[in-house]
Design an enzyme around this catalytic site. Structure first.
Site, mmCIF file in Angstrom:
data_model
loop_
_atom_site.group_PDB
_atom_site.id
_atom_site.type_symbol
_atom_site.label_atom_id
_atom_site.label_comp_id
_atom_site.label_asym_id
_atom_site.label_seq_id
_atom_site.Cartn_x
_atom_site.Cartn_y
_atom_site.Cartn_z
ATOM 1 N N ASP A 111 0.866 -1.173 0.000
ATOM 2 C CA ASP A 111 0.000 0.000 0.000
ATOM 3 C C ASP A 111 0.908 1.230 0.000
ATOM 4 O OD1 ASP A 111 -2.106 1.733 -0.006
ATOM 5 O OD2 ASP A 111 -3.193 0.773 1.621
HETATM 6 C C1 BGC Z 1 -5.063 3.253 -0.054
HETATM 7 C C2 BGC Z 1 -5.105 2.276 -1.204
HETATM 8 C C3 BGC Z 1 -4.941 3.031 -2.501
HETATM 9 C C4 BGC Z 1 -3.621 3.778 -2.461
HETATM 10 C C5 BGC Z 1 -3.307 4.559 -3.721
HETATM 11 C C6 BGC Z 1 -3.854 4.170 -0.105
HETATM 12 O O1 BGC Z 1 -4.016 5.192 0.800
HETATM 13 O O2 BGC Z 1 -5.091 2.555 1.167
HETATM 14 O O3 BGC Z 1 -6.315 1.568 -1.179
HETATM 15 O O4 BGC Z 1 -5.018 2.143 -3.573
HETATM 16 O O5 BGC Z 1 -3.654 4.707 -1.380
HETATM 17 O O6 BGC Z 1 -4.153 5.630 -3.855
#
Ligand code: BGC
Length: 749
Positions: free
Chosen positions: A263
């Site tokens: 993530d």
């Molecule tokens: C989220 C993800 C997301 C990523 C990119 C993170 O804060 O938890 O689900 O895909 O950001 O935007």
């Protein structure tokens, strides 16, 4: 640098040696594995290191020298995120990136319809492809453990079987386009508050029975090409580089051959990132949502520190090759796949898909003969509530969208009823929230000048005169509502909506309450209103879907993907240690992230959702699987093809469903299994099958389920095996977890 250049030169030389023929990695007739190995053999160390970490907010390098393209990711999971600047979260301001918004995944789960899940995946996959993305960051399948989790709207409910069944066709649909689905967030990310600093304590049985099955199905049945490690910790190691989850379970036990992507900002240590199963690092030095650090990419844990580690002999290159192998495999499956379709964007077919899914997702919770609205009696319809006028595809964090169009509930109602009825709108309350995200406005935030008392009184005054009142409220996508990075502060509806609904009910008996949310909410007024409709964040066609259900043009067939308890305290989470976690003096323990860690204990075990309420004999407001129709169904003649089975056999369950009402409609027949004698405590019953059947009035259909040993098993933590114990089992067929209509028994020998 000289060292890197030497390697590059060597690689070029070897490339020249084979250049008389087409290299294997470019030969589309060769298998992906052959192409991967060939490409890997041509890459320099520098190129390999580059490949394992981001180069911008949403992209990571390919191998330019070899013509191997970059990887481009996009959120996900409800539409294709607008483009952002290279190094920043800010929207780049393109004018051609306004997408189709599909219903939030809770809505998809509420359809209980596998075909629609495939349609969803295929359509959003086409949009991702058109926008030249290699990876769609979704779907999400974290189990709804608490209705306070701000991110439940991006997931598929409280039941592992439902989520497992629906995630598979979504992934297949996306990947048919040559775009990888990236299933998230692996694992145990069931709350948003302190998401970077919460360590989960969970027993193995609960982990395997409740929180892992949907990920396992995504990998083994859906064949997902990517998975995203979550922010939280498990066994005191961050999940994006957690050896138990990634190396042992995901890669070894489940045989995952795709890419583990962190993530955004979930990586905290080079050593762990090298060894513990992470393949591709994204978003370091950001909080995933707002904070950015320009040009930090060389400082990524898998960038310079990794290179230094290899140079000094601390690390070998075995892990690096394995990461690159997986990344190359993803590139050959996507960017370099032969005959990849070109995708489509905001086309009529995609709006039709959003409309179909949205309409089927709406759940009729209660109806005392008031719905569908009788147009001849509806001279004047009053619509009350802020959610009637908001763009609900905006806000909520990374899933926030910029859409080409979104039909609000008020617009949908006006279009459907405006010819025959006078439609009046009263806001009723003002949330004073601004869900606008990244330059996109949710609309209508700031233009209200009346006081709270004036808004309330104006709505009540108008309600006294109207023939029908349609209340459209609920939660929204602001912080502490249905929103990433924060959890809800209360199970109640915010902004004084309970008082407003009670007051409306007191002056108008034809009140229809439409709750828009991605979570269950308290409904203390439920006995005082004649109709309650659960809508979700429905995307581009929201208003059209809602109006079709209210008017009866479409017959509701959605079913709840999670339980609505009467009050929060009815639920399983009683102690702070269970939620939101407690500080016990441990810290992150790595140099880059030595923050205090919250310990969260999943001590309720497997008793999540209806498993808990049934065990405690607590009647919820609305049960898991509940949802009404404008027609009536009868379920009869349950039959098992045998009364006992052995370990390797399966059982055929049949029954007959009949539409005994006056309208065409669909019913979801749900199959639950009860283990009547067991050496371990088991839930009273568990969902193990469902089928959605469309029937004309008077029509009957035989339905059939096949039950095999897998549906009877529990996870034995001592032997680490799935076990089905001989004994008596009951099969319950119903139209909701609390409406069982047919039961039959059999034994396992
Ligand atoms: C989220 C993800 C997301 C990523 C990119 C993170 O804060 O938890 O689900 O895909 O950001 O935007």
């Amino acid at each position: 640098m000289i060292w890197g250049m030497t390697l590059l030169a060597t690689a070029c030389t070897s490339h020249r040696n084979v250049s008389s023929q087409s290299p294997v990695y470019l030969d589309e007739s060769k298998s992906i594995e052959e192409r991967v190995e060939d490409a890997l053999s041509r890459m320099t160390l520098e190129e390999k290191i580059d490949m394992t970490h981001a180069q911008s907010k949403f992209s990571s390098p390919g191998v330019p020298r070899l013509g191997i393209p970059e990887i481009w990711c996009t959120d996900g999971p409800h539409g294709i995120r607008p483009e952002v600047f290279w190094d920043e979260w800010d929207q780049a301001g393109w004018t051609n990136d306004s997408c189709t918004a599909y219903p939030a995944l809770t809505g998809l789960a509420a359809t209980w319809n596998k075909d629609l899940s495939h349609l969803y995946g295929h359509s959003i996959g086409e949009e991702a492809r058109y926008r030249k993305k290699s990876v769609l960051l979704g779907p999400g399948v974290n189990i709804c453990r608490t209705p306070l989790n701000g991110r439940n709207f991006e997931y598929m409910g409280e039941d592992p079987y439902l989520a497992s069944t629906l995630v598979v066709p979504y992934i297949q649909g996306v990947q048919e386009n040559g775009v990888a689905a990236c299933v998230k967030h692996f694992a145990l990310n069931n709350a948003e508050s302190n998401r970077h600093t919460t360590n989960i304590h969970i027993d193995d049985r609960t982990l395997h029975e409740i929180y892992l099955p949907a990920f396992k199905a995504a990998v083994q049945e859906g064949q997902a090409w990517a998975i995203m490690g979550s922010y939280n910790l498990y066994r005191h190691i961050w999940c994006s580089h957690n050896p138990y989850l990634l190396n042992d379970i995901l890669k070894k036990d489940w045989g995952f051959d795709g890419v583990v992507i962190s993530d955004w900002g979930a990586v905290h240590d080079t050593d762990e990132a090298v060894k513990n199963g992470l393949d591709l690092e994204y978003g370091s030095w950001t909080n995933g949502l707002t904070m950015g650090k320009t040009n930090a990419y060389d400082n990524y844990f898998l960038a310079d520190p990794y290179r230094e580690g290899i140079r000094s002999g601390k690390y070998g290159t075995e892990e690096l090759d394995e990461k690159c192998r997986r990344i190359l495999r993803l590139i050959f499956r996507t960017e370099m796949a032969p005959d990849r379709p070109f995708g489509r964007f905001t086309c009529p077919e995609h709006y039709e898909a959003a409309r179909k899914i949205g309409t089927e997702s709406i759940v009729l919770l209660k109806n005392e003969d008031i719905l569908p609205i009788a147009v001849e009696k509806a001279k004047q319809i009053l619509v009350v509530g802020e959610n009637a006028i908001k763009m609900m595809s905006v806000g909520g964090g990374s899933s926030s969208l910029k859409v080409e169009h979104e039909i609000s509930p008020l617009e949908g109602i006006r279009t459907r009823f405006g010819q025959s009825s006078e439609i009046i709108f009263e806001r009723g309350y003002d949330s004073h929230t601004n869900e606008g995200y990244n330059g996109v406005s949710a609309g209508k935030e700031a233009d209200e000048t009346r006081s709270a008392a004036e808004l309330f009184n104006d709505a009540i005054k108008a309600a006294k005169k109207a023939d029908y009142v349609i209340y459209v409220g609920g939660l929204n996508k602001a912080a502490h509502q249905d929103c990433e990075d924060t959890d809800r502060l209360s199970y109640e509806l915010p902004y004084g909506q309970n008082e407003l609904i009670e007051a409306l009910a007191a002056v108008n008996k034809n009140l229809i309450v439409v709750n828009i949310s991605g979570n269950p909410v308290a409904m203390p007024w439920a006995d005082h209103v004649p109709a309650i409709v659960q809508s979700w964040y429905l995307g581009s066609e929201a208003g059209t879907c809602l109006a079709a259900i209210l008017s009866g043009d479409e017959n509701p067939s959605g079913k709840l993907p999670f339980t609505y308890p009467v009050q929060y305290s009815d639920g399983p989470l009683k102690e702070a240690a269970q939620y939101p976690g407690v500080l016990e003096g441990k810290t992150g323990g790595v140099e880059a992230y030595d923050e205090p860690i919250h310990e969260m204990y999943y001590s309720e075990g497997i008793f999540v959702g209806y498993r808990w309420y049934e065990k405690q004999a607590i009647k919820p407001q609305f049960a898991f699987g509940h949802g009404l129709s404008y027609t009536r169904f009868e379920l009869n003649d349950i039959h098992l093809d045998r009364t006992s089975i052995r370990n390797n056999e399966s059982l055929k369950v049949t029954a007959t469903l009949t539409n005994v009402g006056e309208r065409a409609g669909a019913e979801v027949v749900q199959l639950y299994i009860q283990d009547e004698e067991s050496s371990v405590e088991r839930p009273l019953k568990e969902l193990k099958g469902f089928t959605k059947v469309f029937l004309e009035p008077g029509e009957s259909q035989d339905i059939e389920f096949s039950i095999d040993i897998e549906s009877l098993r529990f996870y034995d933590a001592t032997t680490q095996q799935w076990v089905a114990e001989p004994g008596e089992f009951a099969i319950h067929l119903g139209t909701s977890s609390d409406k069982i209509l047919q039961t039959a028994k059999f034994s396992l020998r």
